[in-house]
Design an enzyme around this catalytic site. Structure first.
Site, PDB file in Angstrom:
ATOM      1  N   ASP A 278       0.828  -1.201   0.000  1.00 24.58           N
ATOM      2  CA  ASP A 278       0.000   0.000   0.000  1.00 24.58           C
ATOM      3  C   ASP A 278       0.866   1.256   0.000  1.00 24.58           C
ATOM      4  O   ASP A 278       1.427   1.639   1.019  1.00 24.58           O
ATOM      5  CB  ASP A 278      -0.893  -0.022   1.240  1.00 24.58           C
ATOM      6  CG  ASP A 278      -1.981   1.045   1.187  1.00 24.58           C
ATOM      7  OD1 ASP A 278      -1.879   1.940   0.340  1.00 24.58           O
ATOM      8  OD2 ASP A 278      -2.916   0.970   1.995  1.00 24.58           O
TER       9      ASP A 278
ATOM     10  N   ASP B  94      -1.253   6.663  -6.677  1.00 27.85           N
ATOM     11  CA  ASP B  94      -1.485   5.598  -5.703  1.00 27.85           C
ATOM     12  C   ASP B  94      -1.720   4.269  -6.407  1.00 27.85           C
ATOM     13  O   ASP B  94      -2.707   4.100  -7.107  1.00 27.85           O
ATOM     14  CB  ASP B  94      -2.692   5.950  -4.840  1.00 27.85           C
ATOM     15  CG  ASP B  94      -2.734   5.105  -3.577  1.00 27.85           C
ATOM     16  OD1 ASP B  94      -2.364   3.923  -3.659  1.00 27.85           O
ATOM     17  OD2 ASP B  94      -3.124   5.613  -2.527  1.00 27.85           O
TER      18      ASP B  94
END
Length: 429
Positions: free
Chosen positions: A74, A283
């Protein structure tokens, strides 16, 4: 992105199989990304519980003797953490009592007092004087436990004294997701993120548009066969702002083009507010791309205008895919390919990402209208999600070599066939 923002995923899992890691020369690690389709809902604790999800996961070992774990990769989170309470999930978890190298962090140590400054909730002391962390997420999920240190082993390399969260409680909006992984590996720019602790100055990834396979690389990526990277600087701010995530990978979005036509979006729309809201973040954990309302409305209008004669619009105001994507089309089920679509380019300072072809429309699984399937525009309105940010998702990073250069505070992009890139490293899917 910071913990209190949303992530969005798709219906596959990316797995990094560490048994086949290529280590060319220290400190370079190259890992294959593989996919596994899942039938049930999955999301890491800071993901909304959508039925169809994609997440990057890393298989490695932690502790002495080593315990095998699977962690969600992540880039939007800082602290890595592992489940340590066997009553919470069905799959094997990390058991600190079985590790001789495990050590809890006390709340008086500098790790706890100074290096947790970017946490959304300040670290505290528990009843045993250990450093206690509570991680809260936008979908009301949370994870709670103590900071600890142990040995992480990846690709045959041991990283001793790695700081992570040993989480023994929390709340998930989707309990099924907890059964899929052992924890989460934070990869943002914070001092406690995995990549910061390992000391790597760069990491890169490349995801194929053919089968969503690819590679993840820690270290230099200056290979002669990769096209020259176009770099855009990371945005830095000197003073903390309430809604600006200082450890996210924030870049400056300067414009949007459709078929090379620059859209009439005022420059002020791309500038963050005085509160810090409105930053643009890259992201890998987010599936699609989300734009603030004003920019999204102009893009939606132009894309609709250029596709009205080649695609049939879904006339259903009640259908909004993932709560933010309201431009959808009806495509005959027996139609094997989409018509030629106008490209969409995101223009950054010094770099550009162009999205074309099938990456512009996503076929919504299970949605049928008569003899038509439903395909939605892969850009969404972040205003509909109460997210005050631009988020560049991994769906629009396919067949793009993305390099995070932490030393020079920049991100590089280069168009490349990621399936061929994987083969050059000896990974065949």
């Amino acid at each position: 992105m910071e913990l209190l923002l949303f992530f969005f995923l798709t219906p596959f899992l990316f797995f990094i199989n560490c048994s086949s890691i290529t280590q060319i020369s220290s400190p370079l690690l190259i890992l294959p990304l593989k996919t596994q389709q899942i039938s049930s809902g999955f999301s890491s604790p800071n993901k909304l519980p959508f039925t169809h999800n994609v997440t990057l996961t890393v298989s490695l070992s932690v502790g002495t003797p080593p315990q095998n774990v699977t962690m969600v990769l992540d880039t939007g989170s800082e602290l890595s953490w592992l489940h340590s309470n066997s009553t919470r999930i069905k799959q094997p978890i990390f058991n600190p009592n079985r590790s001789l190298s495990y050590r809890p962090v006390s709340c008086s140590e500098p790790i706890c007092t100074t290096r947790t400054q970017d946490f959304s909730i300040p670290a505290s002391c528990d009843s045993k004087n250990f450093c206690h962390a509570v991680l809260s997420y936008a979908d009301a999920s949370s994870s709670e436990g103590n900071l600890a240190m142990d040995t992480f082993t990846i690709g045959g390399s041991n990283f001793t004294g790695t700081i992570f969260g040993s989480m023994d409680s929390g709340f998930s909006s989707d309990s099924d997701e907890d059964e899929k992984t052992t924890g989460l590996m934070g990869m943002n720019r914070g001092s406690l993120s995995f990549v910061s602790q390992m000391g790597f100055k760069k990491f890169s990834y490349c995801i194929s548009s053919l089968d969503f396979s690819g590679i993840l690389l820690f270290g230099e990526s200056n290979f002669t066969w990769i096209l020259p990277l176009n770099y855009t600087p990371l945005v830095e701010i000197s003073l903390p702002l309430p809604y600006f995530d200082r450890v996210a990978y924030t870049i400056k979005l300067e414009g949007i083009k459709v078929s090379n036509k620059l859209l009439p979006i005022p420059e002020s729309v791309f500038i963050p507010y005085h509160t810090g809201a409105g930053q643009t973040m890259v992201d890998s954990g987010t599936q699609f791309t989300f734009l603030l309302g004003q920019a999204y409305t102009i893009l939606r209008s132009e894309f609709l205008n250029q596709t009205m004669t080649i695609l049939k619009v879904l006339e259903d105001q009640d259908f909004v895919f993932q709560g933010a994507m309201d431009l959808c089309y009806r495509v005959p089920i027996n139609q094997t390919s989409l018509p030629k679509l106008p490209s969409v380019s995101l223009v950054f300072r010094g770099a550009e990402i162009t999205v074309s072809g099938e990456r512009l429309l996503y076929r919504v699984p299970g949605e049928i209208r008569g003899k038509d399937s439903i395909h939605c525009f892969t850009f969404g309105n972040s205003d509909q999600l109460a997210v005050e940010a631009y988020i560049i998702g991994h769906h629009h990073q396919q067949n793009v070599w993305v390099e995070y250069d932490l030393e020079k505070s920049r991100i590089g992009f280069a168009q490349v066939r990621c399936d061929i890139a994987s083969q050059r490293f000896g990974f065949f899917h």
